[in-house]
Design a protein around this motif. Structure first.
Motif, PDB file in Angstrom:
ATOM      1  N   PRO A 127     -23.003 -37.574 -37.817  1.00  0.00           N
ATOM      2  CA  PRO A 127     -22.977 -37.686 -36.349  1.00  0.00           C
ATOM      3  C   PRO A 127     -22.386 -36.449 -35.663  1.00  0.00           C
ATOM      4  O   PRO A 127     -22.666 -36.206 -34.492  1.00  0.00           O
ATOM      5  CB  PRO A 127     -22.107 -38.922 -36.112  1.00  0.00           C
ATOM      6  CG  PRO A 127     -22.247 -39.739 -37.358  1.00  0.00           C
ATOM      7  CD  PRO A 127     -22.332 -38.728 -38.460  1.00  0.00           C
ATOM      8  N   GLU A 128     -21.558 -35.690 -36.378  1.00  0.00           N
ATOM      9  CA  GLU A 128     -20.945 -34.499 -35.797  1.00  0.00           C
ATOM     10  C   GLU A 128     -21.838 -33.267 -35.924  1.00  0.00           C
ATOM     11  O   GLU A 128     -21.644 -32.298 -35.188  1.00  0.00           O
ATOM     12  CB  GLU A 128     -19.601 -34.217 -36.473  1.00  0.00           C
ATOM     13  CG  GLU A 128     -18.563 -35.305 -36.289  1.00  0.00           C
ATOM     14  CD  GLU A 128     -17.270 -35.006 -37.026  1.00  0.00           C
ATOM     15  OE1 GLU A 128     -17.104 -33.846 -37.491  1.00  0.00           O
ATOM     16  OE2 GLU A 128     -16.441 -35.918 -37.158  1.00  0.00           O
ATOM     17  N   ARG A 129     -22.766 -33.284 -36.864  1.00  0.00           N
ATOM     18  CA  ARG A 129     -23.548 -32.089 -37.148  1.00  0.00           C
ATOM     19  C   ARG A 129     -25.016 -32.197 -36.741  1.00  0.00           C
ATOM     20  O   ARG A 129     -25.637 -31.217 -36.320  1.00  0.00           O
ATOM     21  CB  ARG A 129     -23.450 -31.779 -38.652  1.00  0.00           C
ATOM     22  CG  ARG A 129     -24.269 -30.592 -39.154  1.00  0.00           C
ATOM     23  CD  ARG A 129     -23.841 -29.304 -38.502  1.00  0.00           C
ATOM     24  NE  ARG A 129     -24.606 -28.175 -39.028  1.00  0.00           N
ATOM     25  CZ  ARG A 129     -24.857 -27.062 -38.344  1.00  0.00           C
ATOM     26  NH1 ARG A 129     -24.381 -26.925 -37.122  1.00  0.00           N
ATOM     27  NH2 ARG A 129     -25.565 -26.092 -38.878  1.00  0.00           N
ATOM     28  N   LEU A 130     -25.589 -33.393 -36.859  1.00  0.00           N
ATOM     29  CA  LEU A 130     -27.025 -33.544 -36.648  1.00  0.00           C
ATOM     30  C   LEU A 130     -27.450 -33.070 -35.257  1.00  0.00           C
ATOM     31  O   LEU A 130     -28.504 -32.445 -35.098  1.00  0.00           O
ATOM     32  CB  LEU A 130     -27.432 -35.005 -36.858  1.00  0.00           C
ATOM     33  CG  LEU A 130     -28.933 -35.293 -36.933  1.00  0.00           C
ATOM     34  CD1 LEU A 130     -29.593 -34.518 -38.066  1.00  0.00           C
ATOM     35  CD2 LEU A 130     -29.176 -36.791 -37.105  1.00  0.00           C
ATOM     36  N   GLY A 131     -26.630 -33.347 -34.260  1.00  0.00           N
ATOM     37  CA  GLY A 131     -26.965 -32.976 -32.898  1.00  0.00           C
ATOM     38  C   GLY A 131     -27.028 -31.473 -32.662  1.00  0.00           C
ATOM     39  O   GLY A 131     -27.560 -31.025 -31.634  1.00  0.00           O
ATOM     40  N   TYR A 133     -28.750 -29.472 -34.435  1.00  0.00           N
ATOM     41  CA  TYR A 133     -30.108 -29.047 -34.775  1.00  0.00           C
ATOM     42  C   TYR A 133     -31.076 -29.503 -33.680  1.00  0.00           C
ATOM     43  O   TYR A 133     -30.872 -30.547 -33.051  1.00  0.00           O
ATOM     44  CB  TYR A 133     -30.547 -29.667 -36.103  1.00  0.00           C
ATOM     45  CG  TYR A 133     -29.756 -29.208 -37.312  1.00  0.00           C
ATOM     46  CD1 TYR A 133     -30.019 -27.986 -37.911  1.00  0.00           C
ATOM     47  CD2 TYR A 133     -28.755 -30.017 -37.846  1.00  0.00           C
ATOM     48  CE1 TYR A 133     -29.297 -27.570 -39.030  1.00  0.00           C
ATOM     49  CE2 TYR A 133     -28.019 -29.615 -38.960  1.00  0.00           C
ATOM     50  CZ  TYR A 133     -28.303 -28.390 -39.537  1.00  0.00           C
ATOM     51  OH  TYR A 133     -27.576 -27.978 -40.633  1.00  0.00           O
ATOM     52  N   ARG A 135     -34.165 -31.458 -32.195  1.00  0.00           N
ATOM     53  CA  ARG A 135     -34.676 -32.760 -32.627  1.00  0.00           C
ATOM     54  C   ARG A 135     -35.894 -32.631 -33.532  1.00  0.00           C
ATOM     55  O   ARG A 135     -36.158 -33.522 -34.348  1.00  0.00           O
ATOM     56  CB  ARG A 135     -35.013 -33.627 -31.408  1.00  0.00           C
ATOM     57  CG  ARG A 135     -33.791 -34.048 -30.605  1.00  0.00           C
ATOM     58  CD  ARG A 135     -34.168 -35.076 -29.547  1.00  0.00           C
ATOM     59  NE  ARG A 135     -34.502 -36.353 -30.140  1.00  0.00           N
ATOM     60  CZ  ARG A 135     -33.721 -37.426 -30.122  1.00  0.00           C
ATOM     61  NH1 ARG A 135     -32.520 -37.363 -29.570  1.00  0.00           N
ATOM     62  NH2 ARG A 135     -34.125 -38.559 -30.657  1.00  0.00           N
ATOM     63  N   TRP A 138     -34.788 -33.086 -37.034  1.00  0.00           N
ATOM     64  CA  TRP A 138     -34.135 -34.325 -37.462  1.00  0.00           C
ATOM     65  C   TRP A 138     -34.962 -35.096 -38.487  1.00  0.00           C
ATOM     66  O   TRP A 138     -34.419 -35.853 -39.290  1.00  0.00           O
ATOM     67  CB  TRP A 138     -33.854 -35.217 -36.259  1.00  0.00           C
ATOM     68  CG  TRP A 138     -32.778 -34.690 -35.358  1.00  0.00           C
ATOM     69  CD1 TRP A 138     -32.242 -33.429 -35.349  1.00  0.00           C
ATOM     70  CD2 TRP A 138     -32.117 -35.409 -34.309  1.00  0.00           C
ATOM     71  NE1 TRP A 138     -31.297 -33.313 -34.361  1.00  0.00           N
ATOM     72  CE2 TRP A 138     -31.205 -34.516 -33.701  1.00  0.00           C
ATOM     73  CE3 TRP A 138     -32.236 -36.695 -33.817  1.00  0.00           C
ATOM     74  CZ2 TRP A 138     -30.385 -34.897 -32.633  1.00  0.00           C
ATOM     75  CZ3 TRP A 138     -31.434 -37.083 -32.752  1.00  0.00           C
ATOM     76  CH2 TRP A 138     -30.513 -36.188 -32.175  1.00  0.00           C
ATOM     77  N   THR A 225     -26.522 -43.009 -40.663  1.00  0.00           N
ATOM     78  CA  THR A 225     -26.002 -41.685 -40.323  1.00  0.00           C
ATOM     79  C   THR A 225     -24.482 -41.586 -40.440  1.00  0.00           C
ATOM     80  O   THR A 225     -23.965 -40.555 -40.874  1.00  0.00           O
ATOM     81  CB  THR A 225     -26.414 -41.291 -38.903  1.00  0.00           C
ATOM     82  OG1 THR A 225     -26.002 -42.319 -38.000  1.00  0.00           O
ATOM     83  CG2 THR A 225     -27.927 -41.127 -38.801  1.00  0.00           C
TER      84      THR A 225
END
Length: 328
Positions: A127-131, A133, A135, A138, A225
């Protein structure tokens, strides 16, 4: 020791252990010469207390997880840490992604709570890293999640129900027992459990459809996630670790929390199905999915109560009523 616990209200469900207790745990696990130099509580979890502990003379920190006192555990959540420990050999298929257990103690001789020490995995919480990148990238993450879930669901178990037991001979027995335990916990919390008991009654009436599931498969329990770690430097999302299998059980893969979350939205997560594969869409499977959704909602209600989210608890009754109506 540099001790940094999370500050919580005295009535909060999670309550930290003391610096002295952490020192005693480390001596039990690593010998009388073990000296913790720092212990930082990680505030991401909502059930166990989790600490990153650095020890003198040890290059890498370790993760200490401490379960709630037994008297604070719900019946449907009793001994979750022991269940996760029992699940370790069954999860060998994804062992490279999991922390290794270094020590575990259920004796309550050191402190009056179960505890486990694990290796500290590289990576940052998804949740801290995916954002960070775009979308468009993803889908790579969700594709990896699908492959992990497929690997776990391929494992066959010896019974239906929690990995650590109690085991059941049929899938319907395991599902109904789980619903009844959640209902009993809601009763104990002073909440209305009538709708959950109606779900159990519907499940009992339709047990033949549940018992079309004859082969117990390993379920992750709640993998999504929040329980995944990502490589902080990779140019696209790369899962480096997966955590927290304390709710692992044997049953129908369609009942896994992972499947619920993968089907929740038609967005980038559709890449999950490209690696996981197709799921059964027969009328019986669709009916079973309704039972599984009702069970998830009942468990969520209990968690919301534990976290003091009264408004969300109230909202859960309307949501579950809609699922019940569809099952009728």
């Amino acid at each position: 020791m540099d001790f940094q616990p999370v500050e919580r209200a005295s009535e909060a469900f999670q309550q930290s252990v003391t610096a002295q207790e952490i020192a005693e745990i480390c001596r039990r696990a690593f010998g009388p010469e073990a000296v913790p130099v720092s212990a930082v509580e990680l505030g991401t979890g909502m059930y166990n207390n989790v600490y990153c502990v650095a020890l003198a003379g040890r290059a890498e920190p370790v993760i200490l997880r401490v379960a709630p006192e037994e008297g604070r555990q719900f019946r449907s959540e009793r001994h979750l840490m022991r269940n996760e420990y029992a699940a370790q050999p069954w999860l060998a298929v994804i062992a490279p992604l999991m922390p290794r257990v270094l020590a575990a103690d259920w004796s309550h001789e050191v402190i009056g709570r179960d505890w486990m020490i694990q290796t500290c995995l590289d990576g940052v919480p998804a949740p801290e890293r995916l954002g960070a990148y775009p979308r468009t990238q993803w889908s790579a993450f969700f594709g990896q999640m699908g492959a992990i879930a497929r690997s776990v669901h391929h494992v066959r178990g010896p019974h239906f129900g929690p990995v650590g037991g109690p085991g059941h001979g049929t899938w319907s027995e395991a599902v109904i027992a789980s619903l009844e335990e959640i209902a009993a916990d809601l009763d104990g919390a002073g909440l209305d459990a009538g709708d959950v008991r109606k779900v159990a009654a519907v499940a009992a009436h339709g047990r033949a459809a549940l018992d079309e599931v004859t082969e117990p498969r390993l379920l992750t329990g709640d993998l999504w996630t929040v329980n995944a770690l990502l490589d902080p430097k990779a140019p696209e999302p790369v899962i480096t670790g997966v955590l927290d299998f304390d709710r692992a059980w044997f049953g129908d893969p369609a009942a896994d929390w992972t499947i619920r979350m993968a089907t929740a939205k038609q967005d980038e997560r559709t890449a999950f199905w490209e690696t996981y594969g197709a799921v059964d869409r027969s009328p019986a499977a669709v009916w079973r999915a309704g039972i599984y959704e009702a069970r998830h909602l009942a468990a969520i209600r209990l968690e919301r109560h534990r976290l003091g989210k009264a408004d969300a608890v109230r909202e859960s009754y309307d949501t579950l009523a809609g699922v019940l109506a569809a099952l009728a």
